[in-house]
Scaffold this active site. Structure first.
Site, mmCIF file in Angstrom:
data_model
loop_
_atom_site.group_PDB
_atom_site.id
_atom_site.type_symbol
_atom_site.label_atom_id
_atom_site.label_comp_id
_atom_site.label_asym_id
_atom_site.label_seq_id
_atom_site.Cartn_x
_atom_site.Cartn_y
_atom_site.Cartn_z
ATOM 1 N N SER A 1 0.831 -1.205 0.000
ATOM 2 C CA SER A 1 0.000 0.000 0.000
ATOM 3 C C SER A 1 0.862 1.250 0.000
ATOM 4 O O SER A 1 1.961 1.265 0.574
ATOM 5 C CB SER A 1 -0.869 -0.012 1.259
ATOM 6 O OG SER A 1 -1.472 1.247 1.447
ATOM 7 N N TYR B 1 -1.383 -1.399 10.683
ATOM 8 C CA TYR B 1 -1.708 -1.940 9.352
ATOM 9 C C TYR B 1 -0.571 -1.658 8.365
ATOM 10 O O TYR B 1 -0.069 -2.562 7.688
ATOM 11 C CB TYR B 1 -3.022 -1.327 8.839
ATOM 12 C CG TYR B 1 -3.210 -1.484 7.351
ATOM 13 C CD1 TYR B 1 -3.445 -2.737 6.787
ATOM 14 C CD2 TYR B 1 -3.124 -0.387 6.488
ATOM 15 C CE1 TYR B 1 -3.601 -2.885 5.411
ATOM 16 C CE2 TYR B 1 -3.278 -0.520 5.122
ATOM 17 C CZ TYR B 1 -3.518 -1.774 4.585
ATOM 18 O OH TYR B 1 -3.655 -1.910 3.231
ATOM 19 N N LYS C 1 2.328 -4.135 6.250
ATOM 20 C CA LYS C 1 2.643 -4.099 4.810
ATOM 21 C C LYS C 1 4.151 -3.947 4.608
ATOM 22 O O LYS C 1 4.760 -4.650 3.795
ATOM 23 C CB LYS C 1 1.898 -2.941 4.131
ATOM 24 C CG LYS C 1 0.399 -3.130 4.049
ATOM 25 C CD LYS C 1 0.056 -4.329 3.176
ATOM 26 C CE LYS C 1 -1.430 -4.579 3.083
ATOM 27 N NZ LYS C 1 -1.765 -5.882 2.505
HETATM 28 P P1 NAD Z 1 -10.930 -7.052 1.247
HETATM 29 O O1 NAD Z 1 -11.071 -7.106 2.721
HETATM 30 O O2 NAD Z 1 -12.136 -6.799 0.432
HETATM 31 O O3 NAD Z 1 -10.240 -8.395 0.723
HETATM 32 C C1 NAD Z 1 -9.329 -9.129 1.500
HETATM 33 C C2 NAD Z 1 -9.780 -10.576 1.469
HETATM 34 O O4 NAD Z 1 -8.857 -11.372 2.227
HETATM 35 C C3 NAD Z 1 -11.167 -10.776 2.093
HETATM 36 O O5 NAD Z 1 -11.965 -11.514 1.186
HETATM 37 C C4 NAD Z 1 -10.885 -11.564 3.378
HETATM 38 O O6 NAD Z 1 -11.940 -12.436 3.690
HETATM 39 C C5 NAD Z 1 -9.599 -12.275 3.014
HETATM 40 N N1 NAD Z 1 -8.741 -12.634 4.152
HETATM 41 C C6 NAD Z 1 -8.303 -11.823 5.163
HETATM 42 N N2 NAD Z 1 -7.498 -12.507 5.984
HETATM 43 C C7 NAD Z 1 -7.409 -13.762 5.499
HETATM 44 C C8 NAD Z 1 -6.733 -14.929 5.919
HETATM 45 N N3 NAD Z 1 -5.983 -14.956 7.041
HETATM 46 N N4 NAD Z 1 -6.853 -16.063 5.186
HETATM 47 C C9 NAD Z 1 -7.619 -16.069 4.078
HETATM 48 N N5 NAD Z 1 -8.289 -15.001 3.631
HETATM 49 C C10 NAD Z 1 -8.183 -13.858 4.336
HETATM 50 O O7 NAD Z 1 -9.810 -5.960 0.937
HETATM 51 P P2 NAD Z 1 -9.351 -5.356 -0.462
HETATM 52 O O8 NAD Z 1 -9.717 -3.931 -0.475
HETATM 53 O O9 NAD Z 1 -9.771 -6.228 -1.583
HETATM 54 O O10 NAD Z 1 -7.779 -5.428 -0.276
HETATM 55 C C11 NAD Z 1 -7.011 -6.527 -0.730
HETATM 56 C C12 NAD Z 1 -5.568 -6.319 -0.305
HETATM 57 O O11 NAD Z 1 -5.100 -5.093 -0.825
HETATM 58 C C13 NAD Z 1 -5.395 -6.237 1.211
HETATM 59 O O12 NAD Z 1 -4.213 -6.914 1.550
HETATM 60 C C14 NAD Z 1 -5.260 -4.754 1.469
HETATM 61 O O13 NAD Z 1 -4.492 -4.487 2.606
HETATM 62 C C15 NAD Z 1 -4.551 -4.301 0.209
HETATM 63 N N6 NAD Z 1 -4.790 -2.889 -0.088
HETATM 64 C C16 NAD Z 1 -6.063 -2.438 -0.238
HETATM 65 C C17 NAD Z 1 -6.295 -1.097 -0.508
HETATM 66 C C18 NAD Z 1 -7.701 -0.570 -0.676
HETATM 67 O O14 NAD Z 1 -7.884 0.626 -0.744
HETATM 68 N N7 NAD Z 1 -8.728 -1.397 -0.788
HETATM 69 C C19 NAD Z 1 -5.211 -0.211 -0.619
HETATM 70 C C20 NAD Z 1 -3.919 -0.702 -0.464
HETATM 71 C C21 NAD Z 1 -3.712 -2.064 -0.201
HETATM 72 C C1 UD1 Z 2 -7.038 5.063 3.567
HETATM 73 C C2 UD1 Z 2 -6.101 4.512 4.610
HETATM 74 C C3 UD1 Z 2 -4.874 3.947 3.919
HETATM 75 C C4 UD1 Z 2 -5.275 2.919 2.877
HETATM 76 C C5 UD1 Z 2 -6.236 3.587 1.903
HETATM 77 C C6 UD1 Z 2 -6.751 2.678 0.879
HETATM 78 C C7 UD1 Z 2 -6.522 5.833 6.626
HETATM 79 C C8 UD1 Z 2 -5.993 6.897 7.530
HETATM 80 N N1 UD1 Z 2 -5.752 5.557 5.543
HETATM 81 O O1 UD1 Z 2 -6.354 6.059 2.860
HETATM 82 O O2 UD1 Z 2 -4.008 3.368 4.850
HETATM 83 O O3 UD1 Z 2 -4.146 2.455 2.187
HETATM 84 O O4 UD1 Z 2 -7.369 4.077 2.639
HETATM 85 O O5 UD1 Z 2 -7.608 1.741 1.452
HETATM 86 O O6 UD1 Z 2 -7.570 5.255 6.863
HETATM 87 N N2 UD1 Z 2 -12.666 11.271 3.441
HETATM 88 C C9 UD1 Z 2 -13.694 12.116 3.834
HETATM 89 N N3 UD1 Z 2 -14.839 11.554 4.328
HETATM 90 C C10 UD1 Z 2 -15.002 10.193 4.445
HETATM 91 C C11 UD1 Z 2 -13.942 9.346 4.037
HETATM 92 C C12 UD1 Z 2 -12.781 9.930 3.555
HETATM 93 O O7 UD1 Z 2 -13.583 13.331 3.729
HETATM 94 O O8 UD1 Z 2 -16.070 9.748 4.925
HETATM 95 C C13 UD1 Z 2 -11.450 11.888 2.864
HETATM 96 C C14 UD1 Z 2 -10.157 11.572 3.616
HETATM 97 O O9 UD1 Z 2 -9.927 12.518 4.631
HETATM 98 C C15 UD1 Z 2 -9.122 11.631 2.480
HETATM 99 C C16 UD1 Z 2 -9.916 11.145 1.260
HETATM 100 O O10 UD1 Z 2 -11.288 11.332 1.579
HETATM 101 O O11 UD1 Z 2 -8.735 12.962 2.248
HETATM 102 C C17 UD1 Z 2 -9.686 9.672 0.938
HETATM 103 O O12 UD1 Z 2 -9.919 8.901 2.121
HETATM 104 P P1 UD1 Z 2 -9.912 7.299 2.079
HETATM 105 O O13 UD1 Z 2 -10.763 6.817 0.971
HETATM 106 O O14 UD1 Z 2 -10.235 6.830 3.461
HETATM 107 O O15 UD1 Z 2 -8.419 6.928 1.693
HETATM 108 P P2 UD1 Z 2 -7.027 7.353 2.388
HETATM 109 O O16 UD1 Z 2 -7.241 8.197 3.582
HETATM 110 O O17 UD1 Z 2 -6.151 7.889 1.315
#
Ligand code: NAD
Ligand code: UD1
Length: 346
Positions: free
Chosen positions: A124, A148, A152
């Site tokens: 991330s 978290y 990573k």
């Molecule tokens: P998500 O929660 O929708 O998907 C994660 C999946 O992993 C879920 O289906 C959950 O059931 C499964 N899981 C969790 N722990 C597990 C375990 N121990 N064994 C088997 N399955 C397990 O999240 P996402 O948004 O799809 O994110 C996927 C990955 O990307 C995560 O590792 C997250 O940290 C990373 N990531 C997400 C974002 C974002 O904004 N969504 C940003 C940066 C990184």
């Molecule tokens: C968040 C996580 C980050 C993660 C990323 C993607 C935090 C502090 N950071 O980032 O670790 O990698 O999501 O999953 O949680 N916002 C509002 N109102 C809301 C929600 C968000 O104003 O209800 C604003 C936030 O202040 C920010 C922007 O929208 O400026 C994006 O927020 P968000 O979608 O939560 O992503 P990040 O904060 O970038």
């Protein structure tokens, strides 16, 4: 390739599955469904027009994880399984370290046992913390600010150390910026349990009438309109980046890391305006205090991925909002939840 996709029922995983299948790879899903629904699997198959095996397995259970490798001839792994809520990780650090670190260690152990050497990992942009100024490049120092983010970064270091010690492995960490949107079919998308932590699903739920208003965290950031700026990336662009990274990893050895972002930042108000334009709905909002831990501006320098992977995001903010909206309209209360499950309007 026959690809083991951990976390494949989750938000990003489902889209990665679709992209891998579309490219002709076979997919085997491993998920413990702690943050996803089984109904997603059938939807992936419907979009792809192909079936795929899936296993309800927790990576923390080493023998169950190894069993999957025993049954399936896996060529490579895309590892997305993990817990991802920043606030929750501050309250429950043990749970985050246990799930994310032990889960990954067990996966790596099973891979080693069964001679699987290629892995793509979802890291991330949160690893950059707030010590450098954007655009973030992969060589900048890392400084995650919460448990978290530290899981990573620790996993990245584990992968780098293992790749350093063994000539046969190929590991890639992808640092995602802000994945949003949905597959254009509207069948899969972001479906968080409870109130969304992230901006786009919150905006979509306000637009559909499930929540009354958006709270914008901060209007006094040093940005053009005072609201936070982020690098939103369409989840299908992100998914296609995984396919490229996996194919790249299969051709080489060692460890490498890539940003996946667009290189362009958008403010909260810009997201709101764009969503209003594509949905035709008004998004009521109020300004609220800054959210602790938020940075003012975050966006990627995505040039390394373009140079080495031949990958670049192609979908703009309007497409991200349009596709998020299509999914939200079809599932106002989430996949498999009837509109009777209300009472949570806030
Ligand atoms: P998500 O929660 O929708 O998907 C994660 C999946 O992993 C879920 O289906 C959950 O059931 C499964 N899981 C969790 N722990 C597990 C375990 N121990 N064994 C088997 N399955 C397990 O999240 P996402 O948004 O799809 O994110 C996927 C990955 O990307 C995560 O590792 C997250 O940290 C990373 N990531 C997400 C974002 C974002 O904004 N969504 C940003 C940066 C990184
Ligand atoms: C968040 C996580 C980050 C993660 C990323 C993607 C935090 C502090 N950071 O980032 O670790 O990698 O999501 O999953 O949680 N916002 C509002 N109102 C809301 C929600 C968000 O104003 O209800 C604003 C936030 O202040 C920010 C922007 O929208 O400026 C994006 O927020 P968000 O979608 O939560 O992503 P990040 O904060 O970038």
């Amino acid at each position: 390739m026959r690809v083991l996709l951990t976390g494949g029922a989750g938000y990003i995983g489902a889209h990665v599955a679709v992209a891998l299948l579309a490219r002709g790879h076979d997919v085997v899903i491993l998920d413990n469904f702690s943050n996803s629904k089984r109904a997603v699997l059938e939807r992936i198959e419907r979009i792809a027009g192909r079936a795929m095996p899936s296993y309800a397995v927790d990576l923390v259970d080493l023998s169950a994880t190894a069993d999957v490798f025993e049954r399936e001839a896996i060529d490579g792994v895309v590892h997305l399984a993990g817990l991802k809520a920043v606030g929750e990780s501050v309250e429950q650090p043990f749970r985050y370290y246990r799930n994310n670190l032990i889960g990954t260690l067990h996966l790596l152990e099973a891979m080693q046992r069964f001679g699987v050497s290629v892995l793509v990992f979802s890291s991330s942009a949160t690893v950059y913390g707030d010590v450098s100024a954007p655009p973030f490049t992969e060589t900048m120092p890392t400084a995650p600010t919460n448990p978290y983010g530290r899981t990573k970064r620790m996993i990245e270091q584990m992968l780098e150390d293992i790749a350093e010690s063994r000539a046969d492995v190929s590991f890639i960490a992808l640092r995602y910026f802000n994945p949003v949107g949905a597959h254009e079919s509207g069948l899969i998308g972001e479906d968080p349990a409870g109130a969304p932590n992230n901006l786009m699903p919150y905006v979509a739920q306000v637009a559909v009438g499930r929540r009354e208003r958006l709270y914008i965290f901060g209007d006094d950031y040093p940005t053009p309109d005072g609201t936070g700026v982020r690098d939103y990336i369409h989840v299908m662009d992100l998914a296609e980046g995984h396919v490229r990274a996996l194919e790249f990893a299969a051709e080489r050895r060692g460890y490498d890391v890539f940003n996946l972002g667009t290189g362009r930042g958008a403010s909260v108000l810009e997201v709101v305006r764009t969503f209003e334009a594509v949905s035709g709905r008004e998004i009521p909002y109020v300004f609220a205090p800054r959210r602790p831990g938020d940075v003012a501006v975050s966006y990627a320098d995505p040039s390394k991925a373009e140079r080495l992977l031949g990958w670049r995001a192609t979908r703009d903010l309007a497409a991200m909002c349009r596709d998020a909206w299509r999914f939200q309209v079809r599932h106002p209360y989430g996949i498999d939840v009837g509109t009777a499950a209300k009472g949570e309007r806030s």
